[in-house]
Design a protein around this motif. Structure first.
Motif, PDB file in Angstrom:
ATOM      1  N   ASP A 203      -1.506 -17.713  12.135  1.00  0.00           N
ATOM      2  CA  ASP A 203      -2.485 -19.043  11.959  1.00  0.00           C
ATOM      3  C   ASP A 203      -2.315 -19.900  12.958  1.00  0.00           C
ATOM      4  N   ALA A 204      -1.285 -20.167  13.615  1.00  0.00           N
ATOM      5  CA  ALA A 204      -0.959 -20.964  14.649  1.00  0.00           C
ATOM      6  C   ALA A 204      -1.645 -20.302  16.054  1.00  0.00           C
ATOM      7  N   LEU A 205      -1.442 -18.901  16.193  1.00  0.00           N
ATOM      8  CA  LEU A 205      -1.804 -18.336  17.386  1.00  0.00           C
ATOM      9  C   LEU A 205      -3.366 -18.235  17.378  1.00  0.00           C
ATOM     10  N   GLN A 206      -3.903 -17.891  16.109  1.00  0.00           N
ATOM     11  CA  GLN A 206      -5.457 -17.903  16.156  1.00  0.00           C
ATOM     12  C   GLN A 206      -6.162 -19.394  16.552  1.00  0.00           C
ATOM     13  N   LYS A 207      -5.524 -20.352  15.857  1.00  0.00           N
ATOM     14  CA  LYS A 207      -6.020 -21.737  16.380  1.00  0.00           C
ATOM     15  C   LYS A 207      -5.857 -22.015  17.763  1.00  0.00           C
ATOM     16  N   LEU A 208      -4.968 -21.659  18.275  1.00  0.00           N
ATOM     17  CA  LEU A 208      -4.502 -21.929  19.883  1.00  0.00           C
ATOM     18  C   LEU A 208      -5.426 -21.059  20.774  1.00  0.00           C
TER      19      LEU A 208
ATOM     20  N   LEU B 208      10.143  -9.479  17.949  1.00  0.00           N
ATOM     21  CA  LEU B 208       9.303  -9.463  16.705  1.00  0.00           C
ATOM     22  C   LEU B 208       9.503  -8.080  15.992  1.00  0.00           C
ATOM     23  N   SER B 209       9.300  -8.040  14.652  1.00  0.00           N
ATOM     24  CA  SER B 209       9.282  -6.861  13.846  1.00  0.00           C
ATOM     25  C   SER B 209       8.010  -6.148  14.338  1.00  0.00           C
ATOM     26  N   LEU B 210       7.838  -4.835  14.112  1.00  0.00           N
ATOM     27  CA  LEU B 210       6.727  -4.183  14.214  1.00  0.00           C
ATOM     28  C   LEU B 210       5.628  -4.552  13.600  1.00  0.00           C
ATOM     29  N   GLU B 211       5.800  -5.067  12.429  1.00  0.00           N
ATOM     30  CA  GLU B 211       4.491  -5.629  11.378  1.00  0.00           C
ATOM     31  C   GLU B 211       4.107  -6.978  12.077  1.00  0.00           C
ATOM     32  N   GLN B 212       5.157  -7.687  12.645  1.00  0.00           N
ATOM     33  CA  GLN B 212       4.567  -9.136  13.170  1.00  0.00           C
ATOM     34  C   GLN B 212       3.886  -8.846  14.306  1.00  0.00           C
ATOM     35  N   MET B 213       4.267  -8.072  15.403  1.00  0.00           N
ATOM     36  CA  MET B 213       3.844  -7.794  16.611  1.00  0.00           C
ATOM     37  C   MET B 213       2.278  -7.028  16.334  1.00  0.00           C
ATOM     38  N   LYS B 214       2.251  -6.314  15.323  1.00  0.00           N
ATOM     39  CA  LYS B 214       0.968  -5.786  14.888  1.00  0.00           C
ATOM     40  C   LYS B 214      -0.083  -6.958  14.524  1.00  0.00           C
ATOM     41  N   ASP B 215       0.291  -7.759  13.777  1.00  0.00           N
ATOM     42  CA  ASP B 215      -0.463  -8.664  13.191  1.00  0.00           C
ATOM     43  C   ASP B 215      -0.883  -9.762  14.453  1.00  0.00           C
ATOM     44  N   ILE B 216       0.052  -9.940  15.359  1.00  0.00           N
ATOM     45  CA  ILE B 216      -0.206 -10.915  16.668  1.00  0.00           C
ATOM     46  C   ILE B 216      -1.238 -10.080  17.501  1.00  0.00           C
ATOM     47  N   ILE B 217      -0.948  -9.032  17.813  1.00  0.00           N
ATOM     48  CA  ILE B 217      -2.019  -7.898  18.645  1.00  0.00           C
ATOM     49  C   ILE B 217      -3.434  -7.999  17.850  1.00  0.00           C
ATOM     50  N   GLN B 218      -3.431  -7.749  16.677  1.00  0.00           N
ATOM     51  CA  GLN B 218      -4.802  -7.820  16.089  1.00  0.00           C
ATOM     52  C   GLN B 218      -5.471  -9.205  16.055  1.00  0.00           C
TER      53      GLN B 218
ATOM     54  N   GLU C 132       9.093   0.850  24.362  1.00  0.00           N
ATOM     55  CA  GLU C 132       8.588   1.004  22.940  1.00  0.00           C
ATOM     56  C   GLU C 132       7.370  -0.002  22.649  1.00  0.00           C
ATOM     57  N   PHE C 133       7.568  -1.449  22.898  1.00  0.00           N
ATOM     58  CA  PHE C 133       6.517  -2.227  22.513  1.00  0.00           C
ATOM     59  C   PHE C 133       5.227  -1.909  23.143  1.00  0.00           C
ATOM     60  N   VAL C 134       5.266  -1.454  24.422  1.00  0.00           N
ATOM     61  CA  VAL C 134       4.109  -1.174  25.207  1.00  0.00           C
ATOM     62  C   VAL C 134       3.279  -0.005  24.525  1.00  0.00           C
ATOM     63  N   ARG C 135       4.328   0.942  23.961  1.00  0.00           N
ATOM     64  CA  ARG C 135       3.865   1.981  23.421  1.00  0.00           C
ATOM     65  C   ARG C 135       3.008   1.710  22.156  1.00  0.00           C
ATOM     66  N   HIS C 136       3.731   0.676  21.418  1.00  0.00           N
ATOM     67  CA  HIS C 136       3.040   0.599  20.088  1.00  0.00           C
ATOM     68  C   HIS C 136       1.659  -0.421  20.215  1.00  0.00           C
ATOM     69  N   ILE C 137       1.812  -1.227  21.122  1.00  0.00           N
ATOM     70  CA  ILE C 137       0.532  -1.902  21.575  1.00  0.00           C
ATOM     71  C   ILE C 137      -0.567  -1.041  22.053  1.00  0.00           C
ATOM     72  N   TYR C 138      -0.326  -0.041  22.724  1.00  0.00           N
ATOM     73  CA  TYR C 138      -1.155   0.891  23.307  1.00  0.00           C
ATOM     74  C   TYR C 138      -2.103   1.459  21.945  1.00  0.00           C
ATOM     75  N   HIS C 139      -1.144   2.052  20.996  1.00  0.00           N
ATOM     76  CA  HIS C 139      -1.532   2.601  19.856  1.00  0.00           C
ATOM     77  C   HIS C 139      -2.554   1.491  19.015  1.00  0.00           C
ATOM     78  N   ILE C 140      -1.840   0.258  18.849  1.00  0.00           N
ATOM     79  CA  ILE C 140      -2.717  -0.488  18.040  1.00  0.00           C
ATOM     80  C   ILE C 140      -4.134  -0.957  18.580  1.00  0.00           C
ATOM     81  N   THR C 141      -4.156  -0.957  20.017  1.00  0.00           N
ATOM     82  CA  THR C 141      -5.291  -1.396  20.612  1.00  0.00           C
ATOM     83  C   THR C 141      -6.241  -0.114  21.061  1.00  0.00           C
TER      84      THR C 141
END
Length: 363
Positions: free
Chosen positions: A194-199, A228-238, A283-292
């Motif tokens: 919520d804070a990130l979306q507002k920012l 971050l957990s993978l779920e938190q990271m996914k939410d942030i990226i999305q 590993e974070f880079v790899r997950h972000i690449y998948h998500i995006t």
């Protein structure tokens, strides 16, 4: 070889004193054009295979210097001579601040790591603006990393980021929103969805207004934490993608202290960078690449010391990479070293461009 001898001297000093001395040396160097040109000729690798275009910006090679080294944005011109493909300055805040009490920077030599709790010490955006006006711009992209002042409540954080964006818009090739440093209390709370979306909505709408005024587009990247957990990271990226972010920087320093060698500094608070972060950030880079789905540019940072390290980050999905701690241990020739080793890897594998391998090892 020269740096190995110099490093012995620097490592006898307090880490922050050594950094201050290095900055002074860079200021002298960049004020002496003959020296700068000599260094640039010696350290710069030019090869078409290393070139790329990201967010409409042309990068002569993928090796950038991460934020945190040129905190006040006053030696980026000198740093550009050492063969980097881009340099990121800051973190800059609207008002000057001294940062956290000293000592606040520690070397973990056996781990080739650093712990810092600097706390966004910088001279403020107006001082940086004066420097940008005084120094000529290098022939590589310059990024500006923005943060909020320590005493600015999170509810008002967007005004600090917007202030940096508006004041420095003419001087950056891209901007970074730093909401992931562990050294400003409560800052990482801005990663909550919520804070990130507002920012992001506030900052990116300001960028769009500046685009209309100037007819110049400045990409904005979001720098995220590795804790971050993978779920938190996914939410942030999305959330970031839906808000219109241009790219992601993965990752900032970690508060984890796993698998470190015994040292008097392992229990110091602050962000850990260097070798212990290599695999985690990849590993974070790899997950972000998948998500995006590979559609959002990624700058990979964390524990990069060699061409092989850079190659792994790029294959995981990074379009570009950044170093900082690696330069402390390897010396100012690290960009030349990584680029030379990258070219050897590309040659061995018969690859004609870095773009061919971005995201090639994501499974």
């Amino acid at each position: 070889m020269v740096y190995k001898s110099l490093r012995k001297l620097l490592f006898r000093m307090n880490a922050e004193q050594a950094h201050t001395m290095t900055i002074r040396g860079l200021q002298v160097m960049q004020s002496t054009p003959k020296i700068s040109k000599f260094i640039q000729k010696r350290f710069t690798i030019i090869d078409k295979r290393l070139e790329s275009t990201v967010c409409g910006l042309s990068f002569p090679n993928p090796v950038g210097l991460a934020a945190g080294f040129d905190k006040h944005a006053n030696v980026y011109h000198g740093l550009s001579a050492f063969g980097f493909g881009f340099v990121e300055v800051g973190t800059l805040t609207p008002r000057p601040q001294v940062g956290n009490p000293k000592p606040r920077l520690f070397r973990l030599i056996e781990d080739e790591a650093i712990i810092n709790r600097m706390g966004f010490n910088n001279h403020g955006i107006e001082d940086a603006k004066n420097t940008f006006q005084a120094l000529s711009k290098p022939n590589i992209p310059i990024g500006i990393n923005l943060g909020k002042n320590k005493d600015t409540p999170n509810e008002q954080a967007s005004s600090d980021y917007r202030s940096g964006l508006m004041s420095l818009y003419d001087y950056a090739d891209y901007f970074v929103l730093n909401v992931s440093s562990p050294n400003t209390e409560g800052l990482r709370d801005l990663q909550h969805v919520d804070a990130l979306q507002k920012l992001l909505t506030s900052v990116l709408s300001t960028r769009d207004e500046l685009l209309k005024e100037t007819s110049s587009y400045r990409p904005v990247f979001l720098k995220i934490a590795p804790d971050l957990s993978l779920e938190q990271m996914k939410d942030i990226i999305q959330t970031a993608i839906k808000s219109g972010i241009d790219g992601i920087i993965a990752t900032n320093t970690t508060i984890s202290r796993e698998n470190l060698h015994p040292s008097p500094y392992t229990k110091e608070s602050g962000g850990l960078s260097g070798r212990p972060l290599t695999q985690k950030s990849t590993e974070f880079v790899r997950h972000i690449y998948h998500i995006t789905e590979g559609k959002t540019p990624i700058i990979g940072v964390g524990g990069i010391f060699s061409g092989a390290d850079a190659y792994e980050k790029i294959c995981a999905g990074a379009n570009l990479i950044q170093v900082y701690t690696g330069m402390i241990y390897e010396g100012p020739g690290i960009a030349r070293k990584i680029n030379t080793e990258l070219l050897a890897i590309l040659e061995e594998k018969g690859v004609h461009s870095l773009n061919e391998i971005v995201g090639s090892k994501t499974s």
